[in-house]
Design an enzyme around this catalytic site. Structure first.
Site, PDB file in Angstrom:
ATOM      1  N   HIS A 122      11.360 -19.424 -36.615  1.00 29.30           N
ATOM      2  CA  HIS A 122      10.548 -20.332 -37.433  1.00 29.30           C
ATOM      3  C   HIS A 122      11.273 -20.543 -38.755  1.00 29.30           C
ATOM      4  O   HIS A 122      11.979 -19.650 -39.229  1.00 29.30           O
ATOM      5  CB  HIS A 122       9.184 -19.678 -37.675  1.00 29.30           C
ATOM      6  N   ASP A 199       9.501 -10.745 -37.956  1.00 30.57           N
ATOM      7  CA  ASP A 199       8.456 -11.729 -38.205  1.00 30.57           C
ATOM      8  C   ASP A 199       7.415 -11.588 -37.098  1.00 30.57           C
ATOM      9  O   ASP A 199       7.639 -12.008 -35.963  1.00 30.57           O
ATOM     10  CB  ASP A 199       9.058 -13.136 -38.211  1.00 30.57           C
ATOM     11  N   GLN A 202       3.410 -14.183 -34.698  1.00 34.55           N
ATOM     12  CA  GLN A 202       2.886 -14.566 -33.390  1.00 34.55           C
ATOM     13  C   GLN A 202       2.667 -13.357 -32.466  1.00 34.55           C
ATOM     14  O   GLN A 202       2.320 -13.546 -31.293  1.00 34.55           O
ATOM     15  CB  GLN A 202       3.844 -15.563 -32.712  1.00 34.55           C
ATOM     16  N   LYS A 225      -3.641 -16.574 -38.431  1.00 38.97           N
ATOM     17  CA  LYS A 225      -3.289 -16.696 -37.018  1.00 38.97           C
ATOM     18  C   LYS A 225      -3.974 -15.637 -36.163  1.00 38.97           C
ATOM     19  O   LYS A 225      -3.729 -15.528 -34.966  1.00 38.97           O
ATOM     20  CB  LYS A 225      -1.767 -16.608 -36.846  1.00 38.97           C
ATOM     21  N   CYS A 365       8.181 -26.340 -36.886  1.00 35.12           N
ATOM     22  CA  CYS A 365       8.934 -25.606 -37.913  1.00 35.12           C
ATOM     23  C   CYS A 365      10.107 -24.854 -37.290  1.00 35.12           C
ATOM     24  O   CYS A 365      10.386 -23.696 -37.658  1.00 35.12           O
ATOM     25  CB  CYS A 365       8.031 -24.644 -38.688  1.00 35.12           C
TER      26      CYS A 365
END
Length: 409
Positions: A122, A199, A202, A225, A365
């Site tokens: 991302h 990261d 997700q 999220k 993104c």
């Protein structure tokens, strides 16, 4: 076993009827909807305890401070951070990654050093490192994907030389749904002398995440999220690093002593949280974690696996649709990117919207990944706890009709 229809009753926004149709929300990789318990937790904060934290000795400030720190405690336990001091509240995953870039990286990465990313990152986990490389004369190196669309681990292994100072990779791709083997990646990187940032925007909402088991140095994710409010995020910093990393921003409540010519700073995590924090956001995130834990992260993971497998099988029956990324659910999350032949993704999204189906279209993104795939954009369906097979069936029927809008057979 998850009863998605029953869960939907907990989400007020999912009761609306766009164009008179049932709302089918498949844009969960962008943001998730909020259950009533999260909305009420935020309402309760403002109606019963709103005050600035840490600053005052009065009753309300005590309540607000306790709520804020209880939220930090819940987050720490949720990701098995060990110490609450390792959990820093930020605005979102982007700010969490920027915090590491502007502090640790600017002091520890120099000319000729290397930073390893993947082409599937991302922008949030790419632009900060471009900035560091530009300012410090470091080199960015990219891991590409294998034939199935998964991270090419052979290439990654070959890149791990003594020049690498940082490996910054996503846990789960927001485009392809691939789940990177972050434990293996971290172990390999540490053996090569590199630090590791993951990261987790997700992954944390969809599966059990144990930052100690991963062994990473930094781990970032966003509240919105995972059923929480927007404007609250988390950065985990491995405890041994906390004292050596300078503050990101400077201002109120992150200090120990301030003189006219110098200042000393509070102990972590407060030295990383300048100014009045997003207390209601932390309270909402805590309520979201409580809701997810009530369902069970293993149940959530299994539900999304089953739904993703079903959707992949149904989509593959449509000849005009191309799927990007792995075609099975091995090491895969509940995200499916695809395109319909001869139809722009924005048109696909608009047509599905007329049937009450919310998907994402665009570059997500991830423009370098789009170029790598040879497409300007894709459509993306992403699932969560309130989605079920009936919704996938409705999505498939709507998808079958897309080309008919343009008189294609």
């Amino acid at each position: 076993m998850i009863d998605a229809r029953k869960i939907r009753d907990d989400f007020p926004v999912l009761q609306i009827k766009p164009y008179g149709k049932n709302l089918i929300y498949f844009d969960n990789a962008a943001t998730t909807q909020k259950p009533e318990s999260v909305i009420k937790a935020i309402e309760n904060y403002y109606s019963s305890m709103n005050a600035n934290v840490y600053r005052s000795a009065h009753y309300l400030s005590g309540l607000a401070t306790n709520a804020y720190e209880q939220a930090r405690n819940r987050v720490a336990k949720f990701i098995n951070a060990g110490s609450e001091s390792t959990v820093i509240f930020t605005r979102n995953a982007s700010e969490s990654i920027n915090l590491v870039a502007y502090t640790w990286a600017m002091e520890n990465i120099g000319e000729g050093d290397e930073i390893i990313l993947s082409v599937a990152e991302h922008h949030s986990n790419m632009l900060p490192w471009q900035m560091v490389a530009d300012k410090k004369g470091a080199r960015l190196r990219y891991v590409y994907l294998d034939k199935e669309g998964r991270l090419d681990m052979s290439s990654f292994r070959e890149m791990l030389t003594g020049k690498v100072k940082l490996v910054a990779l996503q846990h789960v791709s927001n485009v392809l749904g691939i789940i990177n083997p972050v434990e293996e990646i971290t172990e390999m990187a540490h053996k090569a002398g590199a630090m590791v940032l993951i990261d987790g925007a997700q992954s944390v909402p969809h599966m059990k995440v144990d930052v100690k088991s991963i062994g990473c140095d930094f781990f970032a994710f966003s509240g919105h999220k995972m059923l929480g409010p927007m404007g609250i995020g988390v950065l985990y910093i491995r405890k041994e690093l906390l004292s050596s990393i300078p503050p990101f921003l400077r201002g109120g409540e992150m200090i120990d002593e301030v003189y006219e010519d110098r200042s000393t700073f509070a102990e972590p995590p407060l030295k990383f949280e300048a100014g009045t924090p997003n207390v209601e956001g932390a309270v909402g995130l805590s309520a979201a974690i409580e809701y997810l834990e009530g369902i069970g992260l293993d149940n959530i993971r299994n539900h999304e696996l089953e739904l993703t497998q079903y959707a992949l099988e149904k989509i593959r029956e449509i000849d005009s649709v191309e799927i990007y990324g792995p075609l099975d659910t091995r090491d895969r999350g509940g995200v499916i990117s695809f395109n319909v032949a001869d139809i722009h993704p924005h048109d696909v999204s608009t047509i599905l919207d007329q049937d009450g189906i919310a998907i994402r279209s665009g570059h997500h993104c991830a423009q370098p990944l789009m170029r790598y795939l040879g497409v300007p954009a894709t459509c993306r369906a992403s699932f969560y706890i309130y989605n079920d097979r009936e919704e996938v069936d409705a999505f498939i029927e709507s998808l079958k009709n897309v080309r008919k809008w343009f008189k294609w057979s």
